[in-house]
Design a protein around this motif. Structure first.
Motif, PDB file in Angstrom:
ATOM      1  N   TYR A 143      59.738 -97.594 -27.490  1.00 56.25           N
ATOM      2  CA  TYR A 143      61.000 -96.989 -26.699  1.00 56.25           C
ATOM      3  C   TYR A 143      60.501 -96.575 -25.357  1.00 56.25           C
ATOM      4  CZ  TYR A 143      63.542 -96.632 -31.060  1.00 56.25           C
ATOM      5  OH  TYR A 143      64.041 -96.990 -32.283  1.00 56.25           O
ATOM      6  N   PHE A 144      60.558 -97.292 -24.277  1.00 53.60           N
ATOM      7  CA  PHE A 144      60.293 -96.866 -22.923  1.00 53.60           C
ATOM      8  C   PHE A 144      61.331 -96.558 -22.162  1.00 53.60           C
ATOM      9  CE2 PHE A 144      58.605 -97.723 -18.570  1.00 53.60           C
ATOM     10  CZ  PHE A 144      57.457 -97.233 -18.488  1.00 53.60           C
ATOM     11  N   HIS A 145      61.150 -95.405 -21.487  1.00 47.08           N
ATOM     12  CA  HIS A 145      62.170 -94.887 -20.716  1.00 47.08           C
ATOM     13  C   HIS A 145      62.189 -95.489 -19.193  1.00 47.08           C
ATOM     14  CE1 HIS A 145      64.825 -91.926 -18.384  1.00 47.08           C
ATOM     15  NE2 HIS A 145      64.955 -91.212 -19.683  1.00 47.08           N
ATOM     16  N   VAL A 146      63.109 -96.313 -18.929  1.00 47.74           N
ATOM     17  CA  VAL A 146      62.793 -97.317 -17.709  1.00 47.74           C
ATOM     18  C   VAL A 146      62.641 -96.394 -16.447  1.00 47.74           C
ATOM     19  CG1 VAL A 146      63.622 -99.357 -16.421  1.00 47.74           C
ATOM     20  CG2 VAL A 146      63.667 -99.293 -18.886  1.00 47.74           C
ATOM     21  N   ASP A 147      63.821 -95.195 -16.241  1.00 50.51           N
ATOM     22  CA  ASP A 147      64.004 -94.739 -15.183  1.00 50.51           C
ATOM     23  C   ASP A 147      62.820 -93.530 -14.968  1.00 50.51           C
ATOM     24  OD1 ASP A 147      66.571 -95.839 -14.255  1.00 50.51           O
ATOM     25  OD2 ASP A 147      67.098 -95.441 -16.178  1.00 50.51           O
ATOM     26  N   ARG A 148      62.531 -92.875 -15.903  1.00 47.40           N
ATOM     27  CA  ARG A 148      61.581 -92.110 -15.891  1.00 47.40           C
ATOM     28  C   ARG A 148      60.067 -92.514 -15.863  1.00 47.40           C
ATOM     29  NH1 ARG A 148      61.891 -87.382 -20.291  1.00 47.40           N
ATOM     30  NH2 ARG A 148      59.882 -86.707 -19.038  1.00 47.40           N
ATOM     31  N   GLY A 149      59.869 -93.699 -16.201  1.00 42.97           N
ATOM     32  CA  GLY A 149      58.659 -94.385 -16.290  1.00 42.97           C
ATOM     33  C   GLY A 149      57.668 -93.905 -17.392  1.00 42.97           C
ATOM     34  N   ILE A 150      58.140 -93.809 -18.521  1.00 44.13           N
ATOM     35  CA  ILE A 150      57.396 -93.030 -19.481  1.00 44.13           C
ATOM     36  C   ILE A 150      57.810 -93.387 -20.879  1.00 44.13           C
ATOM     37  CG2 ILE A 150      58.796 -91.138 -19.700  1.00 44.13           C
ATOM     38  CD1 ILE A 150      56.517 -89.205 -20.030  1.00 44.13           C
ATOM     39  N   GLN A 151      56.807 -93.765 -21.722  1.00 39.33           N
ATOM     40  CA  GLN A 151      57.060 -93.961 -23.175  1.00 39.33           C
ATOM     41  C   GLN A 151      57.439 -92.783 -24.085  1.00 39.33           C
ATOM     42  OE1 GLN A 151      54.653 -95.789 -27.176  1.00 39.33           O
ATOM     43  NE2 GLN A 151      53.449 -95.023 -25.692  1.00 39.33           N
ATOM     44  N   ILE A 152      58.649 -92.828 -24.558  1.00 41.57           N
ATOM     45  CA  ILE A 152      58.991 -91.523 -25.346  1.00 41.57           C
ATOM     46  C   ILE A 152      59.128 -91.830 -26.819  1.00 41.57           C
ATOM     47  CG2 ILE A 152      60.722 -91.040 -23.204  1.00 41.57           C
ATOM     48  CD1 ILE A 152      62.859 -92.525 -24.749  1.00 41.57           C
ATOM     49  N   LYS A 153      58.825 -93.031 -27.376  1.00 40.60           N
ATOM     50  CA  LYS A 153      58.756 -92.765 -28.761  1.00 40.60           C
ATOM     51  C   LYS A 153      58.055 -94.212 -29.294  1.00 40.60           C
ATOM     52  CE  LYS A 153      60.559 -91.351 -33.136  1.00 40.60           C
ATOM     53  NZ  LYS A 153      61.979 -90.769 -33.918  1.00 40.60           N
ATOM     54  N   SER A 154      57.197 -94.325 -30.105  1.00 35.92           N
ATOM     55  CA  SER A 154      56.968 -95.684 -30.751  1.00 35.92           C
ATOM     56  C   SER A 154      56.488 -95.585 -31.978  1.00 35.92           C
ATOM     57  CB  SER A 154      55.744 -96.213 -30.063  1.00 35.92           C
ATOM     58  OG  SER A 154      54.438 -95.556 -30.085  1.00 35.92           O
ATOM     59  N   ARG A 155      56.486 -96.428 -33.018  1.00 35.99           N
ATOM     60  CA  ARG A 155      56.104 -96.514 -34.426  1.00 35.99           C
ATOM     61  C   ARG A 155      55.633 -97.971 -34.568  1.00 35.99           C
ATOM     62  NH1 ARG A 155      60.823 -96.135 -36.427  1.00 35.99           N
ATOM     63  NH2 ARG A 155      61.317 -98.228 -36.561  1.00 35.99           N
ATOM     64  N   THR A 156      54.121 -97.951 -34.882  1.00 34.10           N
ATOM     65  CA  THR A 156      53.547 -99.265 -35.097  1.00 34.10           C
ATOM     66  C   THR A 156      52.965 -99.456 -36.490  1.00 34.10           C
ATOM     67  OG1 THR A 156      51.576 -98.587 -33.852  1.00 34.10           O
ATOM     68  CG2 THR A 156      53.363 -99.821 -32.453  1.00 34.10           C
ATOM     69  N   LYS A 157      52.850-100.516 -37.027  1.00 32.73           N
ATOM     70  CA  LYS A 157      52.198-100.640 -38.295  1.00 32.73           C
ATOM     71  C   LYS A 157      51.517-101.916 -38.424  1.00 32.73           C
ATOM     72  CE  LYS A 157      53.129-100.424 -43.474  1.00 32.73           C
ATOM     73  NZ  LYS A 157      54.289-100.273 -44.526  1.00 32.73           N
ATOM     74  N   THR A 158      50.079-101.916 -38.876  1.00 30.76           N
ATOM     75  CA  THR A 158      49.372-103.127 -39.391  1.00 30.76           C
ATOM     76  C   THR A 158      48.962-103.191 -40.822  1.00 30.76           C
ATOM     77  OG1 THR A 158      47.279-101.752 -38.695  1.00 30.76           O
ATOM     78  CG2 THR A 158      48.574-103.033 -36.850  1.00 30.76           C
ATOM     79  N   ARG A 159      48.989-104.421 -41.256  1.00 33.89           N
ATOM     80  CA  ARG A 159      48.615-104.308 -42.700  1.00 33.89           C
ATOM     81  C   ARG A 159      47.397-105.505 -42.707  1.00 33.89           C
ATOM     82  NH1 ARG A 159      49.175-107.198 -47.400  1.00 33.89           N
ATOM     83  NH2 ARG A 159      49.358-105.921 -49.448  1.00 33.89           N
ATOM     84  N   LEU A 160      46.240-105.254 -43.448  1.00 29.80           N
ATOM     85  CA  LEU A 160      45.126-106.158 -43.634  1.00 29.80           C
ATOM     86  C   LEU A 160      44.791-106.226 -44.867  1.00 29.80           C
ATOM     87  CD1 LEU A 160      42.812-107.877 -42.600  1.00 29.80           C
ATOM     88  CD2 LEU A 160      41.469-105.704 -42.277  1.00 29.80           C
ATOM     89  N   GLU A 161      44.445-107.558 -45.530  1.00 29.57           N
ATOM     90  CA  GLU A 161      44.257-107.717 -46.792  1.00 29.57           C
ATOM     91  C   GLU A 161      42.972-108.751 -46.951  1.00 29.57           C
ATOM     92  OE1 GLU A 161      45.804-109.640 -51.091  1.00 29.57           O
ATOM     93  OE2 GLU A 161      47.229-109.182 -49.407  1.00 29.57           O
ATOM     94  N   ILE A 162      41.768-108.003 -47.409  1.00 27.78           N
ATOM     95  CA  ILE A 162      40.369-108.908 -47.528  1.00 27.78           C
ATOM     96  C   ILE A 162      40.243-109.059 -48.946  1.00 27.78           C
ATOM     97  CG2 ILE A 162      37.937-108.878 -46.794  1.00 27.78           C
ATOM     98  CD1 ILE A 162      39.029-106.904 -44.741  1.00 27.78           C
ATOM     99  N   SER A 163      39.637-110.350 -49.284  1.00 27.15           N
ATOM    100  CA  SER A 163      39.326-110.695 -50.826  1.00 27.15           C
ATOM    101  C   SER A 163      38.320-111.683 -50.829  1.00 27.15           C
ATOM    102  CB  SER A 163      40.353-111.253 -51.307  1.00 27.15           C
ATOM    103  OG  SER A 163      41.735-110.350 -51.320  1.00 27.15           O
ATOM    104  N   TYR A 164      37.182-111.386 -51.541  1.00 27.31           N
ATOM    105  CA  TYR A 164      36.095-111.960 -51.814  1.00 27.31           C
ATOM    106  C   TYR A 164      35.661-112.194 -53.232  1.00 27.31           C
ATOM    107  CZ  TYR A 164      33.413-108.320 -50.644  1.00 27.31           C
ATOM    108  OH  TYR A 164      32.719-107.104 -50.506  1.00 27.31           O
ATOM    109  N   THR A 165      35.049-113.300 -53.392  1.00 27.25           N
ATOM    110  CA  THR A 165      34.290-113.147 -54.826  1.00 27.25           C
ATOM    111  C   THR A 165      32.629-113.360 -54.431  1.00 27.25           C
ATOM    112  OG1 THR A 165      34.385-115.921 -54.979  1.00 27.25           O
ATOM    113  CG2 THR A 165      36.141-114.268 -55.971  1.00 27.25           C
ATOM    114  N   MET A 166      31.718-112.923 -55.432  1.00 26.27           N
ATOM    115  CA  MET A 166      30.417-113.009 -55.292  1.00 26.27           C
ATOM    116  C   MET A 166      29.870-113.453 -56.678  1.00 26.27           C
ATOM    117  SD  MET A 166      30.239-108.967 -54.778  1.00 26.27           S
ATOM    118  CE  MET A 166      31.873-108.082 -55.245  1.00 26.27           C
ATOM    119  N   GLU A 167      28.956-113.985 -56.520  1.00 28.22           N
ATOM    120  CA  GLU A 167      28.078-114.626 -57.613  1.00 28.22           C
ATOM    121  C   GLU A 167      26.562-114.538 -57.409  1.00 28.22           C
ATOM    122  OE1 GLU A 167      27.444-119.121 -58.993  1.00 28.22           O
ATOM    123  OE2 GLU A 167      29.730-118.155 -59.213  1.00 28.22           O
TER     124      GLU A 167
END
Length: 350
Positions: free
Chosen positions: A301-325
């Motif tokens: 959420y960016f306040h255009v007239d004040r020129g400032i970010q007023i709120k944000s919510r971000t999420k990342t997800r990473l899945e890593i898998s491997y086998t070993m022998e």
């Protein structure tokens, strides 16, 4: 190999990264209010129907003092299968309350600000153990040593310069934080000048800059309105034997009203591309990696007239898998490992 996971966890803070003068008395928050974060959508007052495109730019003035709450929530679920299956999890929540004091604004809109973390609280759980720490409140020397990186940030201001479009130009005056960290770790008198400088630079690159980019996000370099889209290409980062090439994507979902001013509601995401080896030999161990799976989403959420970010919510997800022998004196042994890492960041203007 774990160090690459830690690099990615740190980097995920910056994966999704896009005023009225405020010189009044500081907002006094109760202990309950201070750490009660709100992850819901911002409540606005209807839609903007003007249809007029606008530029998004930061519009700070000298003397402005802004207070934010930044909440970071991380979860890591790890599963290792050998002769038996072992699952473990690490959950962590850190809440920062910070002040941003504008020192100077150049003619081109570049801003120099002093940033101070006046409250930091950590809650974590790992393998059945819980950990809690609040900087400035916990006085136990063992806990302060254990959580030295947070105690060093507490009430220890540093400075940053950024453009009106959100480019971080410089982070400086961070030596007091790195020196405090070394003091708390008992290394202030034994570390070399070169290592001291490396620690300060690691602090700037790995901690301070990712935190700043949650507050000062890089903005579009063109006029936008509802349904406008843009992209920002980021520098590649390494992950184990892969290279991650990623592009931040943005779309203005809507332009809404808040006290007769305009607020741009922006959907944020990431396009990921991986390149590298999927099969690797190290000594007598053979690894077979699945291509990492990544997702990212967010709302800004960016306040255009004040020129400032007023709120944000971000999420990342990473899945890593491997086998070993591996060939061992007991014969061939096989196993597998998977990690699922999620990071959520919530920013609120207080």
């Amino acid at each position: 190999m774990l160090k690459y996971l830690l690099v990615l966890i740190t980097s995920s803070l910056i994966l999704i990264s896009c005023g009225d003068k405020n010189n009044g008395p500081e907002k006094n928050l109760t202990e309950k209010e201070k750490y009660a974060y709100d992850s819901t959508d911002l409540k606005t007052e209807g839609m903007d129907t003007s249809g007029k495109p606008f530029l998004m730019e930061y519009k700070f003035k000298r003397g402005d003092k802004i207070m934010y709450r930044l909440t970071t929530i991380s979860n890591n679920l790890q599963t290792i299968k050998m002769d038996t299956t072992i699952s473990s999890g690490v959950n962590q929540k850190i809440i920062y309350i910070l002040d941003l004091l504008v020192k100077e604004v150049d003619e081109d809109g570049s801003t120099e600000a002093e940033i101070n973390f006046n409250s930091i609280k950590l809650e974590a759980a790992a393998n059945g153990q819980t950990f809690n720490f609040e900087a400035g409140k916990d006085l136990d020397s063992a806990k302060i040593h254990q959580f030295a990186e947070y105690q060093a940030l507490y009430n220890n201001p540093f400075s940053a310069r950024f453009s009106k479009k959100g480019d971080i130009l410089e982070v400086f005056k961070a030596d007091k934080i790195s020196n405090k960290f070394l003091e708390l770790k008992g290394a202030a008198d034994t570390i070399s000048v070169n290592d001291r400088n490396l620690i300060r630079q690691d602090l700037i690159n790995g901690v301070l800059t990712p935190l700043i980019t949650q507050i000062i996000r890089k903005l579009a370099d063109k006029e936008v309105y509802k349904d406008s889209t843009w992209q920002i290409q980021q520098a590649p980062i390494p992950l184990m034997f892969y290279q991650i090439n990623y592009t931040n994507t943005y779309k203005v979902e809507s332009v809404e009203k808040l006290e007769d001013d305009r607020v741009a509601v922006i959907n944020a995401g990431i396009d990921f591309k991986y390149s590298g080896q999927s099969q690797v030999n190290q000594g007598n161990v053979f690894y077979n990696f699945e291509k990492p799976k990544s997702t990212a989403e967010g709302k800004i959420y960016f306040h255009v007239d004040r020129g400032i970010q007023i709120k944000s919510r971000t999420k990342t997800r990473l899945e890593i898998s491997y086998t070993m022998e591996a060939n061992t004196p007991q014969g061939k042994q096989k196993g597998s490992r998977s990690d699922v890492i999620t990071n959520t960041n919530i920013l609120e203007l207080l």
